[in-house]
Design an enzyme around this catalytic site. Structure first.
Site, PDB file in Angstrom:
ATOM      1  N   THR A 161      -3.984 -20.847   3.880  1.00  0.00           N
ATOM      2  CA  THR A 161      -2.853 -20.602   2.953  1.00  0.00           C
ATOM      3  C   THR A 161      -2.460 -19.248   3.040  1.00  0.00           C
ATOM      4  O   THR A 161      -3.177 -18.118   2.865  1.00  0.00           O
ATOM      5  CB  THR A 161      -3.555 -20.714   1.505  1.00  0.00           C
ATOM      6  OG1 THR A 161      -4.284 -21.595   1.152  1.00  0.00           O
ATOM      7  CG2 THR A 161      -2.210 -20.472   0.377  1.00  0.00           C
ATOM      8  N   GLN A 162      -1.138 -18.920   3.314  1.00  0.00           N
ATOM      9  CA  GLN A 162      -0.611 -17.552   3.716  1.00  0.00           C
ATOM     10  C   GLN A 162       0.378 -17.381   2.288  1.00  0.00           C
ATOM     11  O   GLN A 162       0.496 -16.150   1.949  1.00  0.00           O
ATOM     12  CB  GLN A 162       0.396 -17.491   4.867  1.00  0.00           C
ATOM     13  CG  GLN A 162      -0.556 -17.827   5.913  1.00  0.00           C
ATOM     14  CD  GLN A 162      -1.721 -17.090   6.478  1.00  0.00           C
ATOM     15  OE1 GLN A 162      -1.879 -15.848   5.895  1.00  0.00           O
ATOM     16  NE2 GLN A 162      -2.419 -17.539   7.515  1.00  0.00           N
TER      17      GLN A 162
END
Lengths: 254, 273
Positions: A28-29
């Site tokens: 997850t960015q």
């Protein structure tokens, strides 16, 4: 958006540690569907928590009936801002936790302090794996201890920073609501006083935070249990002189 | 209890529905020197009779602090007991790390019991040969549990285990009904008296017993689990002896001769009691 990262198949930010995932996977960015501020404060009978019922998809106000405050066990409330799917995942973890706690059937139950500590461990651990749960969580509750009823209010965010306070706010609330709470909160407010203070903060957030909507939920937790009130709207005032003829005094072709 | 064809390993049932290896493990507990536990609503006390291998050696350590809020006294194979104490300490620390709160005593006793049960159901293991008195304090008050090698555990107001513990149990049976309201000092005195019953006439001094206490004072502050200093124990023993005289010692001698037979005479499997 500030959180955009290049999707080039390699992980950003020093992720030799995270590379164990293999090619073509990514952590997850950035968040997709997000909730905005949550505010909470301790009052005479327990803890009161409030937020709006909106979830944005980037700049679109996509979902307008989302419950961002939930009861946890018998003694606590949790409110979340940030990625809504991560909040749902956290609720599942808490469900497992409270269920197994309940199944012992031995008179012990998890209090707000225990839940807060557990969430802190989860959030910090995920951060260390470069795979955070993209939330700021507010945890409030009341539990009878040996010294009588003990009110508890704390927060933990996506990097694992956690603390306890008499009043908490997340997101824009940090900038807009906390100054009001610091000035006007006092010990042992009645429920009505607490609601008034909360509504004052919610109104400021409604005017100034573009990702908030005019539909709010207030929840309280006392020794009797958790109550989440049905959503309602606040009265807003737009009758300012400057809004009446917006182009008056405008110079030029724009 | 005599040797029979069903007692070779723990995974063999006897036709009467008994697991003899487990019962033999419980015999090991009876061979250890005595331990006693008792509790009020707010405090729990553990006491143990110290036994030294010889005059040259130090005595066997039988009371272990497991966490600030809990401790154990054990009887039986003390090496097994040491390993189990380390397990209990680890459980308490892990719980405190995740939840920032003390592990409730009932759950501590349960985890210990589940660990003991595993050893009664694996052919390559043997049951732990140690009985533990687990004393602790949590939000619901003071607790005392007895965990035995069979994996059973019960909560007690007062209990005694080990050799000549029947004398101590008889003493406790007469007095336990008032324990909920006892002060910590009264609990300590009764614990010492119970240990004295197991010494069979030998003089009780601070060098042949260990006492530990955990509890919550009236103002809410917690007194963490701690062994009481030897000098203080000697003071208490001296004050007890000043108060009572020879009659008490004579009664103890009469009782201790009749206790051992009861343990071996029953037909019911001990773990079911």
């Amino acid at each position: 958006m500030a959180w955009q990262q290049p999707m080039d198949g390699s992980h950003a930010s020093g992720s030799k540690v995270a590379a164990a995932d293999g090619p073509g996977t990514q952590r997850t960015q950035y968040p997709y569907v997000t909730g905005t501020s949550v505010i909470a404060l301790k009052y005479k009978d327990g803890v009161i928590m409030a937020c709006d019922t909106g979830a944005s998809y980037g700049s679109t106000l996509r979902y307008k009936s989302v419950e961002r405050i939930k009861a946890v066990g018998k003694h606590s409330l949790i409110g979340a801002s940030g990625e809504f799917s991560d909040f749902q995942e956290i609720l599942r973890y808490l469900d497992e936790l409270t269920l197994s706690d309940h199944m012992w059937d031995d008179g012990n139950s998890l209090g707000p302090k225990e839940v807060h500590s557990y969430l802190t461990r989860v959030m910090y651990n995920r951060r260390n794996k470069f795979d955070p749960l993209w939330n700021s969580l507010v945890l409030g509750g009341v539990k009878k201890g040996p010294k009588g009823e003990e009110k508890y209010l704390g927060m933990v965010n996506m990097i694992g920073t956690h603390f306890e306070e008499n009043h908490i706010a997340t997101g824009f609330g940090n900038h807009l609501a906390i100054p009001i709470l610091r000035a006007e909160w006092c010990e042992d407010m009645t429920f009505e006083e607490a609601v008034k203070l909360v509504e004052k903060c919610l109104l400021v957030l409604l005017y100034r935070d573009r990702s908030s909507i005019n539909k709010f939920q207030i929840a309280k937790i006392t020794t009797e249990g958790a109550t989440i009130y049905p959503p309602y709207s606040l009265k807003t005032h737009w009758g300012f002189a400057a809004f009446e003829n917006p182009s008056k005094g405008a110079v030029g072709s724009w | 209890m005599f040797r029979n064809q069903y007692d070779t390993d723990v995974t063999t049932w006897s036709p009467a529905g008994r697991l003899f290896q487990v019962e033999y493990a419980m015999e090991a507990v009876k061979q250890g020197s005595a331990c006693v536990g008792l509790r009020s609503r707010t405090h729990a006390v553990l006491a143990a009779a110290n036994k030294a291998a010889s005059e040259l050696s130090s005595h066997q350590r039988k009371v272990f602090r497991v966490a600030d809020h809990a401790g154990v006294a054990l009887a039986g194979l003390t090496a097994d007991g040491r390993v189990l104490s380390r397990f209990l300490r680890s459980e308490c620390i892990n719980h405190a790390f995740v939840y920032d709160a003390p592990l409730p005593v009932s759950r501590l006793a349960l985890r210990l019991a589940d660990k003991a049960q595993v050893c009664t159901q694996r052919s390559w293991k043997r049951p732990y040969g140690v009985g533990l008195l687990v004393a602790g304090l949590d939000v619901s008050g003071a607790h005392l549990y007895y965990n035995c090698p069979s994996g059973n555990y019960f909560e007690y107001q007062a209990f005694a285990i080990g050799s000549r513990s029947q004398a101590a149990k008889t003493f406790l049976e007469r007095r336990f009904e008032g324990y909920n309201d006892y002060t910590p000092d009264q609990l300590i005195k009764d614990a010492l008296s119970a240990i004295k019953e197991t010494l069979q006439g030998e003089k009780l001094t601070s060098s042949n017993c260990t006492v530990a206490i955990v509890g919550r004072k009236d103002d809410g502050t917690v007194e963490p689990f701690e062994s009481i200093d030897g000098n203080r124990i000697q003071e208490i023993i001296d004050s007890m002896e000043a108060a009572e005289e020879a009659p008490a010692a004579a009664a103890a001698a009469a009782e201790s001769s009749s206790m051992q037979e009861e343990d071996k005479g029953t037909d019911a499997a001990p773990m079911d009691i």
